[in-house]
Enzyme design. Structure first.
Site, mmCIF file in Angstrom:
data_model
loop_
_atom_site.group_PDB
_atom_site.id
_atom_site.type_symbol
_atom_site.label_atom_id
_atom_site.label_comp_id
_atom_site.label_asym_id
_atom_site.label_seq_id
_atom_site.Cartn_x
_atom_site.Cartn_y
_atom_site.Cartn_z
ATOM 1 N N ARG A 54 36.357 9.843 53.920
ATOM 2 C CA ARG A 54 36.121 8.406 53.985
ATOM 3 C C ARG A 54 37.407 7.595 54.105
ATOM 4 O O ARG A 54 37.545 6.761 55.013
ATOM 5 C CB ARG A 54 35.367 7.937 52.718
ATOM 6 C CG ARG A 54 33.902 8.190 52.727
ATOM 7 C CD ARG A 54 33.394 8.435 51.316
ATOM 8 N NE ARG A 54 33.816 9.764 50.912
ATOM 9 C CZ ARG A 54 33.077 10.847 51.102
ATOM 10 N NH1 ARG A 54 31.883 10.745 51.606
ATOM 11 N NH2 ARG A 54 33.526 12.045 50.769
ATOM 12 N N THR A 55 38.342 7.808 53.196
ATOM 13 C CA THR A 55 39.487 6.898 53.102
ATOM 14 C C THR A 55 40.361 6.929 54.351
ATOM 15 O O THR A 55 40.737 5.878 54.888
ATOM 16 C CB THR A 55 40.317 7.224 51.836
ATOM 17 O OG1 THR A 55 39.433 7.281 50.729
ATOM 18 C CG2 THR A 55 41.377 6.185 51.584
ATOM 19 N N LYS A 82 58.730 23.716 56.484
ATOM 20 C CA LYS A 82 60.020 24.412 56.695
ATOM 21 C C LYS A 82 60.950 24.114 55.521
ATOM 22 O O LYS A 82 62.167 24.077 55.663
ATOM 23 C CB LYS A 82 60.669 23.920 57.989
ATOM 24 C CG LYS A 82 59.852 24.177 59.248
ATOM 25 C CD LYS A 82 60.666 23.655 60.445
ATOM 26 C CE LYS A 82 59.827 23.595 61.695
ATOM 27 N NZ LYS A 82 60.487 22.776 62.736
ATOM 28 N N ARG A 104 48.351 9.226 50.627
ATOM 29 C CA ARG A 104 47.557 9.889 49.583
ATOM 30 C C ARG A 104 48.316 11.137 49.167
ATOM 31 O O ARG A 104 48.784 11.896 50.013
ATOM 32 C CB ARG A 104 46.177 10.276 50.109
ATOM 33 C CG ARG A 104 45.458 11.217 49.163
ATOM 34 C CD ARG A 104 44.045 11.460 49.543
ATOM 35 N NE ARG A 104 43.223 10.293 49.250
ATOM 36 C CZ ARG A 104 41.889 10.313 49.276
ATOM 37 N NH1 ARG A 104 41.254 11.425 49.589
ATOM 38 N NH2 ARG A 104 41.195 9.247 48.994
ATOM 39 N N HIS A 132 43.337 4.578 42.742
ATOM 40 C CA HIS A 132 42.770 4.552 44.098
ATOM 41 C C HIS A 132 42.356 3.089 44.334
ATOM 42 O O HIS A 132 41.182 2.748 44.350
ATOM 43 C CB HIS A 132 41.582 5.501 44.179
ATOM 44 C CG HIS A 132 41.117 5.808 45.569
ATOM 45 N ND1 HIS A 132 41.532 5.110 46.687
ATOM 46 C CD2 HIS A 132 40.260 6.755 46.032
ATOM 47 C CE1 HIS A 132 40.948 5.622 47.756
ATOM 48 N NE2 HIS A 132 40.165 6.625 47.388
HETATM 49 N N1 ASP Z 1 37.057 10.160 47.241
HETATM 50 C C1 ASP Z 1 37.473 9.834 45.893
HETATM 51 C C2 ASP Z 1 38.928 10.171 45.683
HETATM 52 O O1 ASP Z 1 39.637 10.461 46.622
HETATM 53 C C3 ASP Z 1 36.591 10.460 44.872
HETATM 54 C C4 ASP Z 1 36.555 11.962 44.844
HETATM 55 O O2 ASP Z 1 37.310 12.648 45.534
HETATM 56 O O3 ASP Z 1 35.725 12.467 44.068
HETATM 57 O O4 ASP Z 1 39.376 10.135 44.568
#
Ligand code: ASP
Length: 302
Positions: A54-55, A82, A104, A132
């Site tokens: 999703r993100t 590397k 992330r 998040h």
């Molecule tokens: N998508 C959310 C996260 O990246 C929740 C999860 O992974 O459970 O934290």
């Protein structure tokens, strides 16, 4: 606001501003009327060191809806494989002068570290179990659209709260905005330190969601736990899964949320997840786009 690293850094006015802007983009997307060139000639770099459905896609689409060019950097194909250090990799990417970095990472505070080394805005797309922020903001947009306002609502965040950055960011945002937050989790999934003192804790799902306006479910974050600590899916569902029967304890018009990915038959029953009127999961995903457009507009749009 120069970066979006965590909810802790935002005032309630800034949160309100982002939600209002996200609501504007949500309506504009529905009407097909918004400035598609707002971020023309801007380059947005996404650095995802952890998997995402999703993100990553949502930030990518949001940036493109505003006319930016997006470079999706791939950790596995990079010189990190590397043995280049993380800081050298960041310095190298920064020297290419992106207009924004979306990161992330599994390490606590990695986005803050990057923000300290680069010249452009940095957006935290999830770090460890800490924060998040864009998820909490899109959840706040969804709740606001459904319930009118956040103030005074009772929100029960249920499941693996201990390992969830979604729980942590949501608890901080909702508390700041005047909602009553509850954590509902068996003892082994309850955090030892609460993000806000006012949070009420419950180990029983029926009691924890009693009278709640919003029930937010979380999956067990197995990747952040010792395998030995994880109960069987069936045992967990029997004791802590959200079923239609258990949901009767919440308010009759309570909405059900889940950040995804969802583990059906573990933390949530199919009939609850697929309830067309009360389940907000698809709306949350859809709201990810206008929320991230609002964030990019604010930080990169000038
Ligand atoms: N998508 C959310 C996260 O990246 C929740 C999860 O992974 O459970 O934290």
């Amino acid at each position: 606001m120069r970066h979006l690293l965590g909810i802790d850094d935002l005032s309630s006015d800034e949160i309100r501003d982002i939600i209002n802007r996200a609501d504007y983009y949500s309506r504009a997307l529905a009407d097909g009327r918004w400035d598609r060139n707002k971020l023309q000639h801007k380059i947005v770099l996404t650095l995802f060191f952890e998997s995402s459905t999703r993100t990553l896609t949502s930030f990518d689409i949001a940036a493109k809806r505003l006319g930016a060019d997006v470079v999706n950097w791939n950790a596995e194909l990079s010189s990190l494989s590397k043995d280049e250090s993380f800081s050298d990799t960041i310095d190298t990417l920064s020297a290419m002068r992106p207009d924004a970095i979306i990161i992330r990472h599994c390490e606590y505070g990695a986005p803050n570290f990057v923000a300290g080394r680069v010249d452009c805005p940095v957006i935290n797309a999830g770090d460890s179990w800490r924060e998040h922020p864009s998820q909490a903001l899109l959840d706040a947009l969804t709740i606001t659209q459904e319930k009118g306002e956040l103030k005074g609502l009772t929100v029960a965040i249920c499941g693996d709260v201990a390992h969830s950055r979604v729980a942590s960011s949501n608890a901080k945002l909702l508390t700041k905005m005047g909602a009553n937050v509850r954590f509902v989790a068996p003892e082994f999934l309850m955090p030892q330190k609460l993000p806000c003192e006012s949070i009420k804790c419950f180990d029983n799902l029926e009691q924890g969601i009693e009278g709640a306006d919003v029930v937010m479910m979380l999956r067990i974050q197995k990747e952040r736990m010792d395998r030995g600590d994880i109960p069987s899916d069936a045992a967990y569902f029997n004791n802590h899964g959200l079923t239609l029967e258990r949901l009767k304890c919440a308010k009759p018009d309570a909405i059900i949320m889940h950040p995804g990915p969802m583990n059906r038959g573990v933390e949530i029953a199919d009939e609850v997840a697929d309830d067309p009127t009360r389940s907000m999961m698809k709306r949350q995903v859809a709201n990810g786009i206008p929320t991230r457009m609002a964030i990019l507009d604010l930080l990169v749009g000038g």
